[in-house]
Design an enzyme around this catalytic site. Sequence first.
Site, PDB file in Angstrom:
ATOM      1  N   LYS A   9       0.820  -1.217   0.000  1.00 59.42           N
ATOM      2  CA  LYS A   9       0.000   0.000   0.000  1.00 59.42           C
ATOM      3  C   LYS A   9       0.858   1.274   0.000  1.00 59.42           C
ATOM      4  CE  LYS A   9      -4.000  -2.277   2.183  1.00 59.42           C
ATOM      5  NZ  LYS A   9      -5.030  -2.180   3.253  1.00 59.42           N
ATOM      6  N   TYR A  49     -12.266  -2.396  -3.942  1.00 58.04           N
ATOM      7  CA  TYR A  49     -12.787  -2.553  -2.580  1.00 58.04           C
ATOM      8  C   TYR A  49     -14.316  -2.451  -2.542  1.00 58.04           C
ATOM      9  CZ  TYR A  49      -8.290  -2.666  -0.059  1.00 58.04           C
ATOM     10  OH  TYR A  49      -7.066  -3.014   0.450  1.00 58.04           O
ATOM     11  N   ASN A 112      -2.074   0.322   6.653  1.00 57.50           N
ATOM     12  CA  ASN A 112      -1.596  -0.952   7.207  1.00 57.50           C
ATOM     13  C   ASN A 112      -0.716  -1.766   6.254  1.00 57.50           C
ATOM     14  OD1 ASN A 112      -3.628  -1.813   5.568  1.00 57.50           O
ATOM     15  ND2 ASN A 112      -4.849  -2.786   7.159  1.00 57.50           N
ATOM     16  N   HIS A 115      -2.113  -5.356   1.409  1.00 62.12           N
ATOM     17  CA  HIS A 115      -3.373  -6.071   1.178  1.00 62.12           C
ATOM     18  C   HIS A 115      -3.033  -7.489   0.755  1.00 62.12           C
ATOM     19  CE1 HIS A 115      -7.165  -7.396  -0.615  1.00 62.12           C
ATOM     20  NE2 HIS A 115      -6.411  -7.838  -1.612  1.00 62.12           N
ATOM     21  N   GLU A 126      -9.271 -10.985  -8.000  1.00 63.39           N
ATOM     22  CA  GLU A 126      -8.374  -9.838  -7.828  1.00 63.39           C
ATOM     23  C   GLU A 126      -7.204  -9.891  -8.811  1.00 63.39           C
ATOM     24  OE1 GLU A 126      -7.319  -9.769  -3.669  1.00 63.39           O
ATOM     25  OE2 GLU A 126      -9.351  -9.185  -3.071  1.00 63.39           O
TER      26      GLU A 126
HETATM   27  P1  ATP Z   1      -6.994  -5.880   3.079  1.00 62.24           P
HETATM   28  O1  ATP Z   1      -8.298  -6.238   2.382  1.00 62.24           O
HETATM   29  O2  ATP Z   1      -6.538  -4.471   2.771  1.00 62.24           O
HETATM   30  O3  ATP Z   1      -5.957  -6.927   2.870  1.00 62.24           O
HETATM   31  P2  ATP Z   1      -7.957  -6.991   5.498  1.00 62.24           P
HETATM   32  O4  ATP Z   1      -8.449  -8.109   4.638  1.00 62.24           O
HETATM   33  O5  ATP Z   1      -7.031  -7.346   6.612  1.00 62.24           O
HETATM   34  O6  ATP Z   1      -7.250  -5.872   4.648  1.00 62.24           O
HETATM   35  P3  ATP Z   1     -10.601  -5.901   5.431  1.00 62.24           P
HETATM   36  O7  ATP Z   1     -11.644  -6.225   6.433  1.00 62.24           O
HETATM   37  O8  ATP Z   1     -10.703  -6.511   4.069  1.00 62.24           O
HETATM   38  O9  ATP Z   1      -9.181  -6.189   6.107  1.00 62.24           O
HETATM   39  O10 ATP Z   1     -10.587  -4.323   5.298  1.00 62.24           O
HETATM   40  C1  ATP Z   1      -9.974  -3.676   4.177  1.00 62.24           C
HETATM   41  C2  ATP Z   1      -9.222  -2.462   4.669  1.00 62.24           C
HETATM   42  O11 ATP Z   1     -10.149  -1.536   5.203  1.00 62.24           O
HETATM   43  C3  ATP Z   1      -8.251  -2.751   5.804  1.00 62.24           C
HETATM   44  O12 ATP Z   1      -6.971  -3.098   5.335  1.00 62.24           O
HETATM   45  C4  ATP Z   1      -8.218  -1.454   6.567  1.00 62.24           C
HETATM   46  O13 ATP Z   1      -7.278  -0.541   6.034  1.00 62.24           O
HETATM   47  C5  ATP Z   1      -9.617  -0.910   6.354  1.00 62.24           C
HETATM   48  N1  ATP Z   1     -10.445  -1.239   7.526  1.00 62.24           N
HETATM   49  C6  ATP Z   1     -10.988  -2.417   7.842  1.00 62.24           C
HETATM   50  N2  ATP Z   1     -11.689  -2.369   8.984  1.00 62.24           N
HETATM   51  C7  ATP Z   1     -11.573  -1.082   9.408  1.00 62.24           C
HETATM   52  C8  ATP Z   1     -12.071  -0.357  10.525  1.00 62.24           C
HETATM   53  N3  ATP Z   1     -12.823  -0.941  11.458  1.00 62.24           N
HETATM   54  N4  ATP Z   1     -11.745   0.951  10.617  1.00 62.24           N
HETATM   55  C9  ATP Z   1     -10.991   1.550   9.682  1.00 62.24           C
HETATM   56  N5  ATP Z   1     -10.487   0.925   8.596  1.00 62.24           N
HETATM   57  C10 ATP Z   1     -10.768  -0.365   8.462  1.00 62.24           C
HETATM   58 MG    MG Z   2      -9.608  -7.790   2.915  1.00 66.62          MG
END
Ligand code: ATP
Ligand code: MG
Length: 137
Positions: A9, A49, A112, A115, A126
């Site tokens: 990211k 997303y 974070n 992804h 994807e």
């Molecule tokens: P990614 O899809 O980016 O790999 P992930 O699978 O660990 O991350 P997801 O639940 O898919 O988590 O959420 C996608 C992204 O949205 C997260 O990486 C994070 O940056 C953001 N996100 C998720 N939950 C929250 C939350 N409660 N508050 C703020 N941002 C969030």
């Molecule tokens: Mg995810």
Amino acid sequence: MQQTLSIIKPDAVAKGVIGKILDRFETNGLRIAATKKVQLSRQDAEAFYAVHANRPFFNDLVDFMISGPVVISVLEGENAVLKNRELMGATNPKEAEAGTIRADFAENIDANAVHGSDSVENAAIEIAFFFSGREIS
Ligand code: ATP
Ligand code: MG
């Protein structure tokens, strides 16, 4: 053999840790089958997303994902989807296990670092979203 999609990211790209993160994959049995550095458009990020479109954090997530270039890769190996998720660590870096990418390189849940696809089915979707067949080898 499985494939998964990884995105380094904008926060991690800006920090200059592309090489360190790709090294984690290679030293843990995930081969880089494709990789490219891309500036996502808002349309790209919203489509990628789309599953989160109704979540309160959606707009911040899209703004963040287009705040700078990302590095998108196809990783290949045994149990690649799960192995990548293990290497990444928990979504919230404060909860991520020591030694994971998010524990070592991420600041907070919004920024974070990486992804990773969360299932084999989503990995295929994807990968097709970002890569043509001839870019993967
Ligand atoms: P990614 O899809 O980016 O790999 P992930 O699978 O660990 O991350 P997801 O639940 O898919 O988590 O959420 C996608 C992204 O949205 C997260 O990486 C994070 O940056 C953001 N996100 C998720 N939950 C929250 C939350 N409660 N508050 C703020 N941002 C969030
Ligand atoms: Mg995810």
